[in-house]
Design an enzyme around this catalytic site. Sequence first.
Site, mmCIF file in Angstrom:
data_model
loop_
_atom_site.group_PDB
_atom_site.id
_atom_site.type_symbol
_atom_site.label_atom_id
_atom_site.label_comp_id
_atom_site.label_asym_id
_atom_site.label_seq_id
_atom_site.Cartn_x
_atom_site.Cartn_y
_atom_site.Cartn_z
ATOM 1 N N ASP A 48 1.093 -5.681 7.352
ATOM 2 C CA ASP A 48 0.899 -6.368 6.078
ATOM 3 C C ASP A 48 2.083 -6.146 5.144
ATOM 4 O OD1 ASP A 48 -1.076 -7.787 4.304
ATOM 5 O OD2 ASP A 48 -0.677 -6.027 3.070
ATOM 6 N N GLU B 221 5.668 3.544 23.650
ATOM 7 C CA GLU B 221 4.944 4.532 24.465
ATOM 8 C C GLU B 221 3.638 3.968 24.984
ATOM 9 O OE1 GLU B 221 4.131 8.314 22.586
ATOM 10 O OE2 GLU B 221 6.013 8.147 21.450
HETATM 11 C C1 GLC Z 1 -0.893 -9.851 2.520
HETATM 12 C C2 GLC Z 1 -2.264 -10.303 2.955
HETATM 13 C C3 GLC Z 1 -3.057 -10.700 1.747
HETATM 14 C C4 GLC Z 1 -3.172 -9.494 0.837
HETATM 15 C C5 GLC Z 1 -1.806 -8.919 0.498
HETATM 16 C C6 GLC Z 1 -1.911 -7.553 -0.106
HETATM 17 O O1 GLC Z 1 -0.168 -10.884 1.949
HETATM 18 O O2 GLC Z 1 -2.155 -11.340 3.897
HETATM 19 O O3 GLC Z 1 -4.320 -11.187 2.083
HETATM 20 O O4 GLC Z 1 -3.814 -9.863 -0.349
HETATM 21 O O5 GLC Z 1 -1.000 -8.774 1.643
HETATM 22 O O6 GLC Z 1 -2.272 -6.609 0.859
#
Ligand code: GLC
Length: 529
Positions: free
Chosen positions: A207, A249
């Site tokens: 993310d 790994e």
């Molecule tokens: C990314 C995710 C989104 C979230 C953001 C903060 O963009 O896809 O849904 O709100 O990160 O974590």
Amino acid sequence: MGQPSHARKDQDWWRSAVIYQVYVRSFADGDGDGTGDLPGVRARLPYLARLGVDALWFNPWYLSPMRDGGYDVADYRAIDPAFGTLAEAEKLIAEATGLGIRTIIDIVPNHVSDQHPWFRAALAGGPERALFHFRPGRGRHGELPPNDWQSQFGGPAWTRVGDGDWYLHLFAPEQPDLNWAEPAVRREHEDILRFWFERGVAGVRIDSAALLAKDPRLPDFVEGRDPHPYVDRDELHAVYRAWRAIADEYGAVFVGEVWLPDTERFARYLRPDELHTAFNFSFMTCPWDAASLRTSIDETLAEHAPVGAPATWVLCNHDVTRTVTRYGRADTGFDFATKAFGTPTDLALGTRRARAAALLSLALPGAVYVYQGEELGLPEADIPVDRIQDPMYLRSGGTDPGRDGCRVPLPWAAEAPFAGFGSREEPWLPQPVGWTSYAVDRQQNAPDSMLTLYREAIRLRPAFGSAPLTWLPAPDGVLAFARAEGVTCVVNLADAPVDLPAHTRLLLGSGPLDTTGRLPKDTAVWLLA
Ligand code: GLC
């Protein structure tokens, strides 16, 4: 060397996989409480196997106060009780593996929940403060934020705490940013990766992957200044090299959420010792226009080629307007900044285009992501404003509709309560009127349904092999390319029907040809020469 070719191929599954994105909260409700959960997913694994997908990417399923749909993680090693237990996650991973489906989880390294033990300890004045970005404020009494950075959800990226200091959050205040200059932060995340790889997870979606590193001076933002104080900083690459060594790994793979307009900078994340893949947001946000799509495809292939990474093809996800809605609007591209309530939409048109786009994306070389409900042709739902939970809406002062419209619980059975989502009570987000017409049981035996199209396309897709793409001559507004010997894809985005190139068989079409055998507008076909 020394490996049978099928084993090599198996290792390379991610290079051409169809990956289905599961937003657990809205996929299927196994215990009837209104929220989707892991038992719900386990019960629907046969559906996913029949769809033919190679892997599932689960949005965050960890313990979370759900202030940002689970992207506010309180414990990366525990499943949120609304979704189930760690034992259930292990069962799910094993059962999916048994059906030939791999599991990809979503790791959120940029920030944690304000309920995470580290942040609670930091607020209590412990040494954990160093793991975040705490600073005194500016102004005579420290009443102004330490710098001018804005949260991605609107408003300042700083919140003040009881003792007068401020902490940084690039997203909601409930999502404090971690300080990646701290070795403890790096160690913890490396350990979390191992924790999940040990449990059979085959991949990790990262993310906000380009935001982790911050300029330690936390300077004000200056338009155009390079390097950016928090986007795409060079220090990040060392983090991902260390992660890659761990993934190797276990034979696991990464997909990064990397939003970067600069193709060369983007490709750096995909060097052989860093991430395996990253989402293709250029294609996802591209308008329904032949020249723009062709440019996006060409640029994508060109940027990936030097680093040897496969492209990914994405039409939508849990953050953006659903495909059939987007393609049915005057502006068929996507931009967070221009999202608005009440945008006129022609769903029949959008659906026709989305069907063609499905055949286009599934014919391209690389991996394809399918967001749950995309295979049902679900439109973006209008959520009554008093039911919207997304911080993007809440923090915009009510001007941005937010992302809940693409997160509505799936319809499984037209006649069942809540369209068969499984709930005994009202689901966490309301399903709009007409949702039942999209139900899986309405579509599964209907030859012309979106679900049938996706199943057929995924079944036939191996015909394209791993061959590169060659553009074929085509009239303006038409995309035509060949992949493996003799397999071609033609998409008509022009205003009038066009003749098809010579072929022996029509493998699959997103809609019927016209009475003279020509390809109508907004239609795609796969042909065998
Ligand atoms: C990314 C995710 C989104 C979230 C953001 C903060 O963009 O896809 O849904 O709100 O990160 O974590």
